[in-house]
Write an enzyme that holds these catalytic residues in place. Structure first.
Site, short mmCIF file in Angstrom:
data_model
loop_
_atom_site.label_atom_id
_atom_site.label_comp_id
_atom_site.label_asym_id
_atom_site.label_seq_id
_atom_site.Cartn_x
_atom_site.Cartn_y
_atom_site.Cartn_z
N ASP A 51 -0.85 9.08 -10.78
CA ASP A 51 -0.88 8.02 -11.80
C ASP A 51 0.54 7.64 -12.21
O ASP A 51 0.84 6.45 -12.38
CB ASP A 51 -1.66 8.48 -13.03
CG ASP A 51 -3.16 8.55 -12.79
OD1 ASP A 51 -3.63 8.09 -11.73
OD2 ASP A 51 -3.87 9.08 -13.68
N ASN A 61 -1.69 12.95 -4.22
CA ASN A 61 -2.67 13.39 -5.22
C ASN A 61 -3.13 14.82 -4.94
O ASN A 61 -3.27 15.62 -5.87
CB ASN A 61 -3.88 12.45 -5.24
CG ASN A 61 -3.67 11.26 -6.15
OD1 ASN A 61 -2.84 11.28 -7.04
ND2 ASN A 61 -4.43 10.21 -5.90
N GLU A 72 -4.32 2.47 -4.59
CA GLU A 72 -2.85 2.43 -4.48
C GLU A 72 -2.36 1.15 -3.83
O GLU A 72 -1.25 1.09 -3.31
CB GLU A 72 -2.35 3.66 -3.72
CG GLU A 72 -2.57 3.65 -2.23
CD GLU A 72 -3.98 4.06 -1.78
OE1 GLU A 72 -4.18 4.13 -0.57
OE2 GLU A 72 -4.87 4.29 -2.62
N ASP A 90 0.86 -1.17 0.00
CA ASP A 90 0.00 0.00 0.00
C ASP A 90 0.91 1.23 0.00
O ASP A 90 1.85 1.32 0.79
CB ASP A 90 -0.89 -0.02 1.25
CG ASP A 90 -1.81 1.17 1.31
OD1 ASP A 90 -2.79 1.20 0.54
OD2 ASP A 90 -1.55 2.08 2.14
N HIS A 109 -3.56 14.41 -9.69
CA HIS A 109 -3.80 12.99 -10.01
C HIS A 109 -2.88 12.46 -11.10
O HIS A 109 -2.56 11.26 -11.11
CB HIS A 109 -5.27 12.78 -10.39
CG HIS A 109 -6.19 12.92 -9.23
ND1 HIS A 109 -6.42 11.90 -8.35
CD2 HIS A 109 -6.91 13.98 -8.78
CE1 HIS A 109 -7.26 12.30 -7.41
NE2 HIS A 109 -7.58 13.57 -7.64
#
Length: 185
Positions: free
Chosen positions: A143, A134, A169, A126, A139
């Site tokens: 990504d 983010n 994630e 994680d 974002h």
């Protein structure tokens, strides 16, 4: 080379035209037969030879192009099927297995490990503070981090290990034939 698509109606029209031409040629050939100079067997032999020639022409100009077109269409269909299967199993952002495909692999490996009494390890990863990343950098940056992380995990694993995106994630790595101590290492 690509064979143009021919609708079934066009094929039937071409076959019908060839058959009509053959019938006309046979009738024309029979009308020129001198009853005194030829026997009916000769006329039928001539008609049989003509039929064979026409059958060869039909095969060359109608059936062979359709066979070629069918083979080309089947090859395209198989290629599309492989692409669709890959897309159905792959996470579009990271390129690793999606959740469903990963757990399909996991289930098979689990049953194999139970049957063979082989070790099996599952790593769950994680990304800490991903929401903050983010919110702070956007974002697109998030990504990019997920894509890079997936590349790193995939390159660090053995060829038969499976990497999958669990969600958001979170990632999983399935390590077949791997003990706990080897998984930790």
């Amino acid at each position: 080379r690509s064979v143009p698509s021919t609708p079934l109606g066009g094929v039937l029209l071409r076959v019908g035209t060839v058959v009509s031409v053959v019938e006309s040629l046979i009738m024309l050939g029979l009308s020129f037969i001198d009853p005194e100079g030829h026997r009916w067997q000769d006329a039928f032999l001539d008609a049989s030879v003509l039929t064979v020639v026409v059958a060869l022409v039909v095969h060359r100009w109608i059936i062979h192009p359709l066979d070629t077109q069918l083979a080309h269409s089947l090859a395209q269909l198989n290629e599309s099927k492989l692409v669709a299967e890959r897309l159905a199993q792959t996470d579009p952002l990271t390129g690793v297995l999606n959740r469903r495909a990963f757990f399909d692999h996991f289930e098979r490996e689990w049953m194999k490990a139970e049957r063979t009494q082989a070790p099996l390890a599952l790593l769950i990863l994680d990304v800490d503070y991903f929401k903050r990343l983010n919110d702070t950098h956007g974002h697109l940056a998030g990504d990019n981090v997920l894509r890079k992380l997936a590349q790193v995990m995939h390159s660090a694993c053995r060829a038969y290990d499976e990497v999958g995106r669990y969600g958001g994630e979170e990632f999983c790595i399935l390590l077949a034939d791997t003990s706990l101590s080897n998984a930790v290492a």
